[in-house]
Design an enzyme around this catalytic site. Structure first.
Site, PDB file in Angstrom:
ATOM      1  N   SER A 242      56.003   7.086 -41.848  1.00 37.36           N
ATOM      2  CA  SER A 242      56.296   8.470 -41.849  1.00 37.36           C
ATOM      3  C   SER A 242      57.361   8.883 -40.835  1.00 37.36           C
ATOM      4  CB  SER A 242      54.902   9.478 -41.436  1.00 37.36           C
ATOM      5  OG  SER A 242      54.380   8.707 -40.353  1.00 37.36           O
ATOM      6  N   HIS A 272      49.139   3.547 -45.060  1.00 39.38           N
ATOM      7  CA  HIS A 272      49.755   4.080 -43.786  1.00 39.38           C
ATOM      8  C   HIS A 272      48.684   5.257 -43.429  1.00 39.38           C
ATOM      9  CE1 HIS A 272      52.218   5.851 -40.616  1.00 39.38           C
ATOM     10  NE2 HIS A 272      52.890   6.450 -41.350  1.00 39.38           N
ATOM     11  N   HIS A 319      47.949  -4.483 -38.961  1.00 41.95           N
ATOM     12  CA  HIS A 319      48.919  -3.365 -38.665  1.00 41.95           C
ATOM     13  C   HIS A 319      50.445  -4.303 -38.762  1.00 41.95           C
ATOM     14  CE1 HIS A 319      51.311  -0.579 -36.273  1.00 41.95           C
ATOM     15  NE2 HIS A 319      50.535   0.268 -36.519  1.00 41.95           N
ATOM     16  N   ARG A 328      44.351   3.270 -29.709  1.00 42.84           N
ATOM     17  CA  ARG A 328      43.757   4.391 -30.292  1.00 42.84           C
ATOM     18  C   ARG A 328      42.407   4.489 -31.012  1.00 42.84           C
ATOM     19  NH1 ARG A 328      48.714   5.487 -34.407  1.00 42.84           N
ATOM     20  NH2 ARG A 328      47.891   3.254 -34.908  1.00 42.84           N
ATOM     21  N   ASP A 374      42.802   4.033 -38.004  1.00 41.02           N
ATOM     22  CA  ASP A 374      42.065   4.758 -38.977  1.00 41.02           C
ATOM     23  C   ASP A 374      40.856   4.258 -39.038  1.00 41.02           C
ATOM     24  OD1 ASP A 374      44.414   6.465 -39.571  1.00 41.02           O
ATOM     25  OD2 ASP A 374      45.145   4.696 -40.683  1.00 41.02           O
TER      26      ASP A 374
HETATM   27  N1  CMX Z   1      42.678  -6.657 -45.624  1.00 48.41           N
HETATM   28  C1  CMX Z   1      43.148  -7.804 -46.490  1.00 48.41           C
HETATM   29  N2  CMX Z   1      44.235  -8.082 -46.286  1.00 48.41           N
HETATM   30  C2  CMX Z   1      45.148  -7.801 -45.049  1.00 48.41           C
HETATM   31  C3  CMX Z   1      44.985  -6.661 -44.522  1.00 48.41           C
HETATM   32  C4  CMX Z   1      43.661  -6.262 -44.521  1.00 48.41           C
HETATM   33  N3  CMX Z   1      43.257  -5.140 -43.766  1.00 48.41           N
HETATM   34  N4  CMX Z   1      46.167  -6.674 -43.679  1.00 48.41           N
HETATM   35  C5  CMX Z   1      47.141  -7.824 -44.061  1.00 48.41           C
HETATM   36  N5  CMX Z   1      46.471  -8.123 -44.903  1.00 48.41           N
HETATM   37  C6  CMX Z   1      47.369  -9.201 -45.832  1.00 48.41           C
HETATM   38  C7  CMX Z   1      48.387  -8.581 -46.417  1.00 48.41           C
HETATM   39  O1  CMX Z   1      47.958  -7.910 -47.924  1.00 48.41           O
HETATM   40  C8  CMX Z   1      49.284  -9.723 -46.710  1.00 48.41           C
HETATM   41  O2  CMX Z   1      48.710 -10.339 -47.977  1.00 48.41           O
HETATM   42  P1  CMX Z   1      49.701 -11.002 -49.114  1.00 48.41           P
HETATM   43  O3  CMX Z   1      50.590 -12.022 -48.365  1.00 48.41           O
HETATM   44  O4  CMX Z   1      48.782 -11.597 -50.116  1.00 48.41           O
HETATM   45  O5  CMX Z   1      50.716 -10.003 -49.631  1.00 48.41           O
HETATM   46  C9  CMX Z   1      49.021 -10.649 -45.523  1.00 48.41           C
HETATM   47  O6  CMX Z   1      47.754 -10.097 -45.033  1.00 48.41           O
HETATM   48  C10 CMX Z   1      50.111 -10.482 -44.634  1.00 48.41           C
HETATM   49  O7  CMX Z   1      50.159  -9.020 -44.278  1.00 48.41           O
HETATM   50  P2  CMX Z   1      50.395  -8.581 -42.666  1.00 48.41           P
HETATM   51  O8  CMX Z   1      51.797  -9.177 -42.574  1.00 48.41           O
HETATM   52  O9  CMX Z   1      49.366  -8.985 -41.759  1.00 48.41           O
HETATM   53  O10 CMX Z   1      50.722  -7.232 -42.799  1.00 48.41           O
HETATM   54  P3  CMX Z   1      51.570  -6.214 -43.059  1.00 48.41           P
HETATM   55  O11 CMX Z   1      52.448  -5.980 -41.866  1.00 48.41           O
HETATM   56  O12 CMX Z   1      52.394  -6.680 -44.538  1.00 48.41           O
HETATM   57  O13 CMX Z   1      50.762  -4.964 -43.586  1.00 48.41           O
HETATM   58  C11 CMX Z   1      49.158  -2.983 -43.192  1.00 48.41           C
HETATM   59  C12 CMX Z   1      50.487  -3.936 -42.535  1.00 48.41           C
HETATM   60  C13 CMX Z   1      48.857  -2.051 -42.128  1.00 48.41           C
HETATM   61  C14 CMX Z   1      49.808  -2.282 -44.370  1.00 48.41           C
HETATM   62  C15 CMX Z   1      48.330  -3.983 -43.802  1.00 48.41           C
HETATM   63  O14 CMX Z   1      47.528  -4.712 -42.608  1.00 48.41           O
HETATM   64  C16 CMX Z   1      47.008  -3.298 -44.483  1.00 48.41           C
HETATM   65  O15 CMX Z   1      47.157  -3.239 -45.744  1.00 48.41           O
HETATM   66  N6  CMX Z   1      45.713  -2.815 -43.632  1.00 48.41           N
HETATM   67  C17 CMX Z   1      44.959  -2.111 -44.579  1.00 48.41           C
HETATM   68  C18 CMX Z   1      45.492  -0.490 -44.669  1.00 48.41           C
HETATM   69  C19 CMX Z   1      45.509   0.156 -43.415  1.00 48.41           C
HETATM   70  O16 CMX Z   1      44.480   0.228 -42.594  1.00 48.41           O
HETATM   71  N7  CMX Z   1      46.858   0.926 -43.158  1.00 48.41           N
HETATM   72  C20 CMX Z   1      46.600   1.658 -41.983  1.00 48.41           C
HETATM   73  C21 CMX Z   1      47.636   1.244 -40.826  1.00 48.41           C
HETATM   74  C22 CMX Z   1      47.721   2.237 -39.528  1.00 48.41           C
HETATM   75  C23 CMX Z   1      48.357   3.472 -40.042  1.00 48.41           C
HETATM   76  O17 CMX Z   1      49.554   3.471 -40.313  1.00 48.41           O
HETATM   77  O18 CMX Z   1      47.954   4.585 -40.126  1.00 48.41           O
END
Ligand code: CMX
Length: 437
Positions: A242, A272, A319, A328, A374
């Site tokens: 964002s 996000h 994250h 947080r 979150d």
């Molecule tokens: N649950 C299941 N799988 C997850 C996961 C979770 N919470 N977090 C990461 N992974 C997976 C990814 O989907 C990815 O899988 P693939 O290789 O099969 O595509 C793998 O683990 C590697 O991902 P990463 O490098 O650890 O994480 P990214 O930097 O790509 O993504 C984020 C970060 C936040 C998008 C991811 O951890 C996620 O989807 N979390 C759940 C959604 C969430 O809580 N978002 C809020 C973030 C905070 C905010 O901005 O408000």
């Protein structure tokens, strides 16, 4: 010129000359390198943006002008009869890198109160939308509709010197922040409470007043929660989706309303900011399926594994930068330990904290198995009666304006240019890998 604006002008003019001369003299010096995974993987960790207001460290988490959240709680002025920091103080700190006094913060509360009148067309735009429209869509359209009042757009159209861009940007930032709680509370009341609205209470601070306008008028602890909530969600350096969207749009000299509307489109994604609604929605679905709000560890573990097996992520965990529990999250846990006793949904959040990291860690691919911001907020809001989870990301959006707007003032003051990274195709990447193997 108001006192905060004058202070900002003095600080930013000094830094601007140093910034310009440093880049002029040393612009060709190499300061990092990029690998193929970063090119293909969402630019993780690529240093490519100036962001003065906060910094994110993978282990320590967020610091605002070098101050951690526990330090902010010690240093920033707090609300009346309340221990939590006031977001006004954080905005002051982010904008001019000084801890404000009680008097400074009182002045800022009053200033935002004075600037809080929302243009009529915002209400007209909202009236044209079905109350079923997602609150984030309403919020984004309302922010864009406020653009009619942009000082930057008005002054730019008359011919504005580059050296003066910061000035109307400051005015837009202050007006936007002042109006966001009014607009956000209006959206909440029209969507969930039959369009019955609460007036602002002029004696209250920015966050306390927001709590009042949301309609939770008789609970001082909820006001305290809002002060903490709006402080800790305010900024997460510039690279998050964002903030970066806002930064990119504003680099075209789009005004604060247009750039912040864009930032909010980004916050509305489930990876996000929308994750805060997804977390509690997922917890509600779990308690419904298990037919209990007091599940066992085994039941919780099975539910987590079932979610993963269905190809979904566990919301509130993971994250892109952090590699430890999000401070947080911890700040909200500390709040709950102090203010809330034995709440089933808060207990589930803590049970998840005990369970999810081991399960995600065992997958072997998740870089950060720990909770993010979150993971906790929904259970706190539900505790105080704010159960309409589709609204939660709007609360996040009100807070995030503090950091993004302070940073936007700095971008205009430093004269940062149009953002324009280089894209490449896969063939280019393959050739580059071959050449550098
Ligand atoms: N649950 C299941 N799988 C997850 C996961 C979770 N919470 N977090 C990461 N992974 C997976 C990814 O989907 C990815 O899988 P693939 O290789 O099969 O595509 C793998 O683990 C590697 O991902 P990463 O490098 O650890 O994480 P990214 O930097 O790509 O993504 C984020 C970060 C936040 C998008 C991811 O951890 C996620 O989807 N979390 C759940 C959604 C969430 O809580 N978002 C809020 C973030 C905070 C905010 O901005 O408000």
């Amino acid at each position: 010129m108001d006192r905060l604006k004058k202070k900002f002008y003095e600080k930013s003019s000094a830094l601007k000359s140093e910034f310009k001369s440093t880049i002029k003299k040393h612009g060709a010096v190499k300061v990092g390198s990029v690998n193929a995974a970063q090119v293909a993987g969402g630019m993780r960790g690529v240093q490519s943006m100036i962001w003065e207001t906060s910094e994110l460290d993978a282990e320590k988490g967020i610091t605002f002008r070098g101050k951690s959240i526990p330090e902010l709680k010690e240093l920033l002025p707090s609300g009346k009869d309340c221990k939590e920091p006031l977001p006004e103080g954080l905005f002051w700190l982010m904008l001019v890198d000084e801890i404000p006094t009680d008097k400074d913060v009182q002045w800022l509360s009053n200033e935002w109160e004075k600037r809080s009148k929302v243009p009529q067309q915002v209400y007209d735009v909202l009236a044209s939308l079905s109350p079923k429209t997602h609150p984030m869509t309403q919020f984004i359209l309302a922010i864009n509709a406020m653009q009619v009042d942009s000082e930057f757009a008005k002054r730019y159209s008359k011919g504005l010197s580059k050296n003066d861009y910061w000035d109307p940007t400051y005015e837009d930032a202050m007006n936007l922040i002042a109006r966001l709680p009014v607009v956000a509370a209006y959206i909440y009341r029209r969507t969930y409470h039959k369009n019955i609205h609460y007036k602002a209470d002029l004696s209250l601070d920015w966050a306390g007043n927001f709590a009042q306008m949301l309609g939770v008028t008789d609970n001082e602890d909820f006001k305290s929660l809002m002060r903490l909530y709006l402080t800790i969600h305010a900024d997460h350096e510039g690279g998050n989706a964002s903030a970066h969207t806002g930064h990119l749009i504003s680099s075209t000299l789009s005004d604060a309303y247009l750039s912040y509307g864009g930032a909010m489109c980004s916050l509305a994604g489930p990876l996000h900011g929308l994750a805060n609604q997804e977390v509690i929605k997922w917890i509600f679905a779990m308690t419904k399926e298990l037919k209990t709000t007091k599940p066992t560890k085994e039941q919780v573990s099975k539910y987590i594994n079932d979610t993963l097996a269905s190809g979904q992520v566990i919301p509130g965990y993971g994250h892109a930068v952090l590699r430890e529990p999000d401070p947080r999250f911890t700040a909200q846990k500390v709040f709950a330990e102090e203010y809330i006793r034995d709440d089933d949904y808060v207990n589930i959040v803590w049970q998840l904290f005990d369970t999810v990291p081991d399960i995600l860690g065992a997958l072997g691919k998740v870089k950060n198995p720990w909770p993010n911001v979150d993971a906790h907020s929904g259970a706190l809001l539900v505790h105080y009666g704010l159960k309409e989870y589709s609204y939660y990301t709007v609360l996040f959006g009100v807070s995030r304006a503090l950091g993004v707007m302070a940073a936007t003032c700095w971008s205009r003051a430093l004269g940062l240019p149009l953002e324009r990274p280089k894209s490449v195709n896969f063939e280019w990447l393959k050739q580059a890998i071959k050449k550098n193997l």
